[in-house]
Design a protein around this motif. Structure first.
Motif, PDB file in Angstrom:
ATOM      1  N   ASN A 102       0.715  -1.310   0.040  1.00 15.02           N
ATOM      2  CA  ASN A 102      -0.030   0.003  -0.253  1.00 15.02           C
ATOM      3  C   ASN A 102       0.671   1.202  -0.022  1.00 15.02           C
ATOM      4  OD1 ASN A 102      -2.560   1.691  -0.192  1.00 15.02           O
ATOM      5  ND2 ASN A 102      -2.869   1.083   2.110  1.00 15.02           N
ATOM      6  N   LEU A 103       0.325   2.170  -0.461  1.00 14.75           N
ATOM      7  CA  LEU A 103       1.095   3.633  -0.756  1.00 14.75           C
ATOM      8  C   LEU A 103       1.006   4.404   0.699  1.00 14.75           C
ATOM      9  CD1 LEU A 103      -0.373   5.167  -3.936  1.00 14.75           C
ATOM     10  CD2 LEU A 103       1.562   3.724  -3.571  1.00 14.75           C
ATOM     11  N   PRO A 104       2.236   4.293   1.288  1.00 11.30           N
ATOM     12  CA  PRO A 104       2.052   5.076   2.745  1.00 11.30           C
ATOM     13  C   PRO A 104       1.492   6.484   2.743  1.00 11.30           C
ATOM     14  CG  PRO A 104       4.424   4.944   1.881  1.00 11.30           C
ATOM     15  CD  PRO A 104       3.278   4.302   0.868  1.00 11.30           C
ATOM     16  N   ALA A 105       0.766   6.740   3.853  1.00  6.88           N
ATOM     17  CA  ALA A 105       0.047   8.160   3.909  1.00  6.88           C
ATOM     18  C   ALA A 105       1.371   9.037   4.007  1.00  6.88           C
ATOM     19  CB  ALA A 105      -0.820   8.189   5.073  1.00  6.88           C
ATOM     20  N   ALA A 106       0.991  10.342   3.653  1.00  7.55           N
ATOM     21  CA  ALA A 106       1.971  11.289   3.530  1.00  7.55           C
ATOM     22  C   ALA A 106       2.485  11.696   5.080  1.00  7.55           C
ATOM     23  CB  ALA A 106       1.139  12.674   3.073  1.00  7.55           C
ATOM     24  N   ASP A 107       1.501  11.605   5.898  1.00 10.32           N
ATOM     25  CA  ASP A 107       2.019  11.675   7.236  1.00 10.32           C
ATOM     26  C   ASP A 107       2.402  10.498   8.221  1.00 10.32           C
ATOM     27  OD1 ASP A 107      -0.656  10.778   7.562  1.00 10.32           O
ATOM     28  OD2 ASP A 107      -1.268  12.013   8.801  1.00 10.32           O
ATOM     29  N   PRO A 277     -14.460   6.474   1.661  1.00 10.69           N
ATOM     30  CA  PRO A 277     -12.961   6.812   1.755  1.00 10.69           C
ATOM     31  C   PRO A 277     -12.668   8.219   2.352  1.00 10.69           C
ATOM     32  CG  PRO A 277     -13.611   5.778  -0.244  1.00 10.69           C
ATOM     33  CD  PRO A 277     -14.951   6.042   0.588  1.00 10.69           C
ATOM     34  N   SER A 278     -13.365   8.888   2.385  1.00  6.36           N
ATOM     35  CA  SER A 278     -13.233  10.460   2.851  1.00  6.36           C
ATOM     36  C   SER A 278     -13.252  10.340   4.395  1.00  6.36           C
ATOM     37  CB  SER A 278     -14.219  11.526   2.342  1.00  6.36           C
ATOM     38  OG  SER A 278     -15.493  11.011   2.901  1.00  6.36           O
ATOM     39  N   ARG A 279     -13.704   9.276   5.184  1.00  2.00           N
ATOM     40  CA  ARG A 279     -13.549   9.119   6.554  1.00  2.00           C
ATOM     41  C   ARG A 279     -12.732   8.606   7.305  1.00  2.00           C
ATOM     42  NH1 ARG A 279     -19.402  10.548   7.711  1.00  2.00           N
ATOM     43  NH2 ARG A 279     -19.698  12.110   6.494  1.00  2.00           N
ATOM     44  N   SER A 280     -11.711   7.739   6.390  1.00  2.00           N
ATOM     45  CA  SER A 280     -10.979   7.004   7.045  1.00  2.00           C
ATOM     46  C   SER A 280      -9.883   7.464   8.071  1.00  2.00           C
ATOM     47  CB  SER A 280     -10.273   5.955   6.118  1.00  2.00           C
ATOM     48  OG  SER A 280      -9.515   6.589   5.338  1.00  2.00           O
ATOM     49  N   VAL A 281      -9.464   8.878   7.623  1.00  2.00           N
ATOM     50  CA  VAL A 281      -8.306   9.475   8.418  1.00  2.00           C
ATOM     51  C   VAL A 281      -9.096   9.650  10.036  1.00  2.00           C
ATOM     52  CG1 VAL A 281      -7.229  11.509   8.884  1.00  2.00           C
ATOM     53  CG2 VAL A 281      -7.211  10.485   6.669  1.00  2.00           C
ATOM     54  N   ALA A 317      -1.477   2.010   5.341  1.00  2.00           N
ATOM     55  CA  ALA A 317      -0.929   3.307   4.838  1.00  2.00           C
ATOM     56  C   ALA A 317      -0.323   4.175   5.963  1.00  2.00           C
ATOM     57  CB  ALA A 317      -2.041   4.060   4.017  1.00  2.00           C
ATOM     58  N   LYS A 318      -0.889   3.999   7.068  1.00  2.00           N
ATOM     59  CA  LYS A 318      -0.543   4.304   8.290  1.00  2.00           C
ATOM     60  C   LYS A 318      -0.797   3.604   9.464  1.00  2.00           C
ATOM     61  CE  LYS A 318      -0.641   8.721  10.930  1.00  2.00           C
ATOM     62  NZ  LYS A 318      -1.297  10.189  10.936  1.00  2.00           N
ATOM     63  N   LYS A 319       0.093   3.443  10.370  1.00  2.00           N
ATOM     64  CA  LYS A 319      -0.214   2.757  11.704  1.00  2.00           C
ATOM     65  C   LYS A 319       0.235   3.277  13.042  1.00  2.00           C
ATOM     66  CE  LYS A 319       2.289  -1.217  12.457  1.00  2.00           C
ATOM     67  NZ  LYS A 319       2.163  -2.825  12.493  1.00  2.00           N
TER      68      LYS A 319
END
Length: 410
Positions: A102-107, A277-281, A317-319
């Motif tokens: 998976n593409l890592p999240a920018a943060d 998708p818009s809610r996952s963060v 993507a982030k953990k």
RNA sequence: GGAGGGGUGGCAGAGCGGUUGAAUGCACCGGUCUUGAAAACCGGCAUGGGUGUGAGCCCAUCGCGGGUUCGAAUCCCGCCCCCUCCGCCA
């Protein structure tokens, strides 16, 4: 699985993101796009041939003449040949696509980064095995099943039950539906969650029946909506799974061999969310918030770590990990973990939702640990210990049926 | 484990070798009618892929995978799943 359309449209961004995972990753994208280009040529040729065949076939009524028949047969043979070529490239293309992480999240962090610390690191004391005494029976566990297997006995069983009960009460309050899933699953479920091909060496197999023992109920929960299209009004869907988890711990020989900190089998209550998708963060933060609440309820000192990109695992993507302060070890150790896997698992599982407008789209999935019968109990013992070796149990667990105090081991 | 029956669109349910991606009904979404609603009538209503700026065009899909055939939802083989009966069993 990554979105091939995204990779075609903007391979450079994807490669830049993947480069953070390792120097070898971007080359896979080039390889994939090369295969993809070839595949598209072949599929177009094969389909054109089939279209011609269909046209010819539809033009006639009833049985063809001998001449027509041989023309049709020639078309049919050519279509078959082209399709075979197309299939060969398709299989290769899919294998590469499946191997991309998976593409890592920018943060997502470059290196493990502590983003919050709660409680103190002053406490020192005995370790969980000392405190538990015969209530954790390693010797007989080993005799029964080998190393890294333990019997929990007596009050610890009641403690575990209370912990599970408390976790479910908490999670139901947060909108999670309790689920008790199968723990023996097919290979597809593991491919779907990205466990395969990523963590093969960690899994127990049952070859006789072509099944695997799950390493976490995430696998079973993710599959709840496999091949489904959910209504927008069905989202978010939140599940709390209770299951035993099985891990081979291959490659961890000699590490954490004392007690039940690292065992082959334990029970876990896991959170799993399907969201737009818009809610996952925000869902990721929400799950982290619940994990923190549980830590506070249980009286733990802990810190939250934004996990480094190179340690994310294929699907995240982030953990965030929560590391709990263990007085018996005098250090922070991983207690829970929560990941935003964006559409990576959803794409593999083909879990979609119907947006207000347009085509069905893949949901985002997330997972996080609530409590476990291994590490949470370790932390409870070591954190709650008193001078005399007894252990005070947090009120929330007593309310769920745990003994208020575990007597000192004899 | 043994013996049968069955898997078709959101659901129900036809089709059982040749314009069938699929009749019909229900559900759903538009429209007409109505003060409003219902009824009635008209129209729309699968998913994936390729291609195109686009309307669109093309390909595939009737549990999954192979096979037979010029042509398969329809015939054959393997697998998966569901149901009924028998056996076994927590």
């Amino acid at each position: 699985m990554l979105d091939i359309r995204l990779l075609r449209a903007d391979p450079d961004s994807a490669k830049a993101a993947l480069r953070r995972r390792g120097p070898a990753e971007p080359a896979k994208v080039d390889r994939l796009l090369e295969l993809d280009a070839r595949w598209r040529e072949l599929i177009a040729a094969a389909e054109e041939c089939r279209a011609e065949q269909n046209r010819a076939s539809k033009a006639l009524r009833g049985a063809p003449t001998a001449e027509q028949r041989s023309e049709l047969a020639a078309l049919s043979a050519r279509a078959k040949e082209l399709t075979e070529q197309e299939a060969t490239v398709r299989v290769e293309r899919e294998a590469v696509l499946l191997s991309l992480e998976n593409l890592p999240a920018a943060d997502a962090a470059d290196a493990d980064t502590v983003i919050a610390t709660v409680g103190s690191t002053q406490q020192r004391g005995r370790d969980h095995l000392d405190l538990a005494g015969p209530r954790i029976d390693m010797e007989r566990g080993a005799r029964l099943s080998g190393s890294r297997f333990a019997y929990l006995r007596g009050e610890l069983v009641l403690l575990e039950l209370a912990l599970i009960r408390y976790a479910f009460t908490t999670l139901v309050g947060h909108g999670f539906e309790p689920v008790s899933p199968p723990v023996l699953v097919r290979e597809e479920a593991l491919i779907g969650t990205g466990m395969l091909p990523d963590t093969e060496q960690q899994l127990y197999k049952v070859p006789e029946d072509d099944l695997y023992l799950v390493g976490t109920s995430e696998v079973a929960l993710a599959s709840l909506h496999r091949d489904e299209i959910l209504d927008l009004t069905d989202l978010p869907r939140r599940y709390a799974g209770l299951s035993s988890c099985f891990r081979r711990e291959a490659g961890a020989a000699g590490r954490d061999t004392r007690g039940i900190f690292r065992v082959h089998q334990f029970d876990k209550v896991e959170m799993f969310s399907f969201v737009e998708p818009s809610r996952s963060v925000q869902e990721h933060e929400r799950i982290l918030g619940i994990e923190e609440q549980i830590c506070r309820d249980l009286g733990f000192s802990y810190r939250v770590v934004n996990i480094a990109v190179n340690d994310l695992g294929a699907s995240a993507a982030k953990k965030y990990d929560i590391e709990v302060w263990l007085p018996g070890q005098g250090q922070y150790r991983e207690l829970t973990s929560c990941s935003n896997t964006t559409d990576f698992q959803a794409r593999r599982l083909d879990a979609r939702y119907r947006a207000a407008e347009g085509k069905p789209a893949h949901v985002h999935t997330l997972n996080g640990t609530a409590v476990t019968s291994s590490r949470t109990i370790v932390a409870l013992l070591e954190t709650g210990q008193q001078e005399d070796g007894s252990v005070v149990i947090p009120e929330v667990l007593v309310a769920s049926g745990a003994p208020a105090v575990l007597d000192a081991a004899v």
